[in-house]
Structures are given as C-alpha cells and as structure tokens.
Write a protein that holds these residues in place. Sequence first.
Motif, short mmCIF file in Angstrom:
data_model
loop_
_atom_site.label_atom_id
_atom_site.label_comp_id
_atom_site.label_asym_id
_atom_site.label_seq_id
_atom_site.Cartn_x
_atom_site.Cartn_y
_atom_site.Cartn_z
N TYR A 145 0.84 -1.21 0.00
CA TYR A 145 0.00 0.00 0.00
C TYR A 145 0.87 1.25 0.00
O TYR A 145 0.58 2.23 -0.71
CB TYR A 145 -0.92 0.00 1.21
CG TYR A 145 -1.85 1.18 1.27
CD1 TYR A 145 -2.97 1.24 0.42
CD2 TYR A 145 -1.63 2.25 2.13
CE1 TYR A 145 -3.82 2.33 0.44
CE2 TYR A 145 -2.48 3.33 2.17
CZ TYR A 145 -3.57 3.37 1.32
OH TYR A 145 -4.41 4.46 1.35
N SER B 267 2.23 1.71 -3.38
CA SER B 267 1.21 2.17 -4.33
C SER B 267 1.01 3.68 -4.27
O SER B 267 0.65 4.31 -5.27
CB SER B 267 -0.11 1.46 -4.06
OG SER B 267 -0.72 1.94 -2.86
N CYS C 199 2.97 5.41 -6.86
CA CYS C 199 2.81 4.93 -8.24
C CYS C 199 1.88 5.81 -9.05
O CYS C 199 1.69 5.57 -10.25
CB CYS C 199 2.28 3.49 -8.24
SG CYS C 199 3.44 2.28 -7.59
N LEU D 48 -2.86 -2.95 -6.18
CA LEU D 48 -1.57 -2.41 -6.63
C LEU D 48 -1.51 -2.30 -8.15
O LEU D 48 -1.02 -1.29 -8.69
CB LEU D 48 -0.44 -3.31 -6.12
CG LEU D 48 0.99 -2.86 -6.48
CD1 LEU D 48 1.29 -1.50 -5.86
CD2 LEU D 48 2.01 -3.90 -6.01
N SER E 8 -3.53 0.63 -9.22
CA SER E 8 -2.82 1.87 -8.89
C SER E 8 -1.75 2.18 -9.93
O SER E 8 -1.58 3.34 -10.34
CB SER E 8 -2.18 1.76 -7.49
OG SER E 8 -3.15 1.54 -6.51
N ILE E 9 -1.02 1.15 -10.34
CA ILE E 9 0.02 1.36 -11.36
C ILE E 9 -0.61 1.80 -12.67
O ILE E 9 -0.10 2.68 -13.38
CB ILE E 9 0.84 0.07 -11.55
CG1 ILE E 9 1.62 -0.23 -10.26
CG2 ILE E 9 1.80 0.20 -12.73
CD1 ILE E 9 2.36 -1.55 -10.30
#
Length: 268
Positions: free
Chosen positions: A32, A35, A38, A256, A259-260
């Motif tokens: 987290y 992230s 990111c 994740l 998020s990327i």
Amino acid sequence: MLRDIIIGQYYQTESVIHKLDPRVKLGGTLLYIISLFCFNNFIGYALAVLFLGIVIRLSHVPFKLMVRGMKAIVFLLLITAAFNLFLTPGEPIVSVWKLSITKEGVALAVTMAVRLSLLIIGSSIMTLTTTPNNLTDGMEKMMSPLKVFRIPVHEVAMMMSIALRFIPILLEETDKIMKAQIARGADFESGNIFARAKALVPLLIPLFVSAFRRANDLAMAMEARCYRGGDGRTKMKPLVYARRDVLAYVCIVGYLVVSIVAGRIALG
C-alpha cells in the motif's frame, strides 16, 4: 497530544482484518505504501482512499481513533506544506516579500499532505489490528530468507517488536512525568524555542532513567524464562495461511495493479 499517538497500540476487537495472518498485513502495508508513489492524479488518490476506507470498515477500528492519531503529525504536515508552497518553482499566485506561492507549489503541498496522511493511517491499521507477538512472528517469518546471509533474523524481529511495543508505554510515562513537573511549577509552553528546549531537560532525564529501568526489568524477565535467542525454539501457534489470507493477497495485488495503471494514465 501524547495520547493522540496511536502507532504501536493494539485495538482489541473481532474483525476479518484482525484474523488475517500477520505476514499478510505486513506485506499488504508495504504494498500500500508503494502504491502511494505509483500515481499522482485524482483517480489514484481516490482509489487509495477507497481501499483504505474499506480496510478500516472491515477492521472495526473506530474512524475517530484514526482522526485522533492524525493530530500528532499536524506540525509535520504544516512544515511539509510550507516548504512545498514557498520553495516550488512555477507560476506565482501570491507573493510575500521574496517568497512566492506558486500554482505548482499548492498542488504539490496538497498531494504530499494527502500522501503522508494515507501513509500514516495505513501503517497504523497494521499495529492496531496485530498483537506484538504476532507482529514478531510475522516479521521473523518474512525475513527468514536472510538467514542465508547469517543475519540474526529472530533477534532483529524481536528488537523491532519490543521497540514498537514500548512506544505507547514511553508515551504514557512521558505524560505522567510531564504532569508531575507541571504540578511542581514547570512551564513547557511559554518562551521561545530555546526556552522550551531548556524546559524539557527535567522531563528527559527521568524519562531516560525510566526507560533504562524498564529495559533492565525486561532483560531480567527474559533471562528468568531461559530465553536464549531463536535457535531451536518452536511455536505454540505456528503461522499457517488460510483461505482468507490468499483472498487478501489477491485483493492487495489487484489494488496495486490498478494503482500502477492509474499512474500510467496520469503519465499518458
């Protein structure tokens, strides 16, 4: 203010998050935090807030407790925001003497404040929902590959857990000493920064003495229980992954990845 610090405290209740394997919570907290760096757009932060809100809801930890814990870092947030406001070059909005508040500085200050707040709250959930013993076991298990390099994993995990556990104890001790000094006429609020620093001397000396005394008592208690490190020790409750832990890993990795992708959209 000292009672508002929640890092290192454990909130006892029944929830799905409390029942998760400590390795899942340690790994999830790390992912987290990763992230948060990111992305740099509204969609990414909205996803981060939504994910954190769901975790807090599932943990049954009162949101008021999270907000109270944020009071301890308000000063840090203000310093960070001030540096970003005045030291970020760009299009000026307001000029004060030789300093200018820029449009880019405002955006960066808000971004850093939100990112830091999410980082602190996300890390606090791990300690609020994990006992010190489970935290030690989880850290030791996750760092076990480092034994190949002759790193004392068990001792390192034990020291980190003890340090984390002593945070609320030392804060409580500091609060007691401060109240006792105030009752004797000490003043910690008035004067300039140097006067306030000098006023802390009667507080720090008994605090250090108390910390060393507690450390000595802990060492004697561990020796009385024949503690000799991690070699040959067994676990009464060994860590075993359950189905909910696998599902939690899937959710964290999925978040994740999203998020990327959100960060890629911002770069595009």
